[in-house]
Design a protein around this motif. Structure first.
Motif, PDB file in Angstrom:
ATOM      1  N   ARG A   1      48.837  31.393  35.785  1.00 30.90           N
ATOM      2  CA  ARG A   1      48.883  32.840  35.487  1.00 30.90           C
ATOM      3  C   ARG A   1      48.604  33.645  36.752  1.00 30.90           C
ATOM      4  O   ARG A   1      49.242  34.661  37.007  1.00 30.90           O
ATOM      5  CB  ARG A   1      47.887  33.197  34.404  1.00 30.90           C
TER       6      ARG A   1
ATOM      7  N   ASP B   1      52.814  33.723  31.766  1.00 32.53           N
ATOM      8  CA  ASP B   1      52.332  34.982  31.188  1.00 32.53           C
ATOM      9  C   ASP B   1      51.355  34.749  30.039  1.00 32.53           C
ATOM     10  O   ASP B   1      50.460  35.550  29.820  1.00 32.53           O
ATOM     11  CB  ASP B   1      53.503  35.800  30.637  1.00 32.53           C
TER      12      ASP B   1
ATOM     13  N   LEU C   1      42.846  34.566  29.363  1.00 31.26           N
ATOM     14  CA  LEU C   1      44.271  34.252  29.257  1.00 31.26           C
ATOM     15  C   LEU C   1      44.808  34.698  27.911  1.00 31.26           C
ATOM     16  O   LEU C   1      44.192  34.422  26.880  1.00 31.26           O
ATOM     17  CB  LEU C   1      44.491  32.740  29.403  1.00 31.26           C
TER      18      LEU C   1
END
Length: 160
Positions: free
Chosen positions: A54, A60, A83
Motif C-alpha cells: 500500500r 489500494d 489498511l
C-alpha cells in the motif's frame, strides 16, 4: 499513507525475511504462498506485506477470506496497520447467495476486485476438494496415498 497505530505489530527477524520473500514472489509471479507453522505470525507477515504494498501504491485495499475463528484477528492487524479491507468467511464460498448475506457480500467484493486489491486466503488448505462428497458423507480425496494411509484428525489429515 498514515502511519500504523501504536498497537501495530511490526515483524521480527525471520518474519521480515518472509515479508521480503512474499514481496519478491508477488513481483515475479503475481501471487505468493506463505507456509509457516502455527504461531509463527503468518497474519503479522501478510499484514506487513500488505502495508508495504500500500505504501508503494501497488495495493489500494485487502480482501481476506478466512475461517470465522481468525477473522477478528485479521481485522485487528489490518486496522492497526490502517489498511482498508474487507473480510469474508470461508463458509460464504459454499452457501447460496439467495440464503446468505455473507455470500452476497463476498460475491460483490469479488466482482469489485481491482488490479490493486490484495486477495488473502487464510487457511486455504481447508478449501481443498470442497463440495466433493462420497455417498458416505466423507470428503473424497484426490491427493497422494490411499485412504488406509491417512487418519482424519480434527478435520485435517495426517499421513502415517
Amino acid at each position: 499513507m498514515p502511519l500504523p497505530r501504536s498497537d501495530y505489530r511490526y515483524p521480527v527477524g525471520y518474519q521480515q525475511d518472509a515479508v521480503a520473500r512474499i514481496l519478491s514472489q508477488l513481483t515475479r509471479y503475481r501471487g505468493a504462498l506463505l507456509i509457516a507453522s502455527t504461531g509463527l505470525g503468518k497474519t503479522v507477515i501478510a499484514t506487513e506485506a500488505a502495508r508495504l504494498l500500500r505504501r508503494t501504491g501497488a495495493v489500494d485495499r485487502v480482501l481476506v477470506i478466512a475461517p470465522n475463528a481468525v477473522r477478528r484477528e485479521w481485522a485487528s492487524h489490518l486496522e492497526a496497520a490502517r489498511l482498508p479491507f474487507e473480510s469474508a468467511n470461508h463458509a460464504a464460498l459454499d452457501a447460496s447467495p439467495d440464503r446468505s448475506a455473507g455470500t452476497r457480500t463476498l460475491l460483490t467484493a469479488l466482482d469489485a476486485l481491482q488490479p490493486r486489491t490484495l486477495l488473502v486466503i487464510d487457511e486455504c488448505h481447508l478449501l481443498r476438494n470442497r463440495g466433493r462428497r462420497s455417498t458416505g458423507g466423507r470428503d473424497e480425496r484426490s491427493d497422494f496415498g490411499s485412504r488406509d494411509d491417512r487418519d482424519d484428525v480434527g478435520g485435517r489429515e495426517r499421513v502415517a
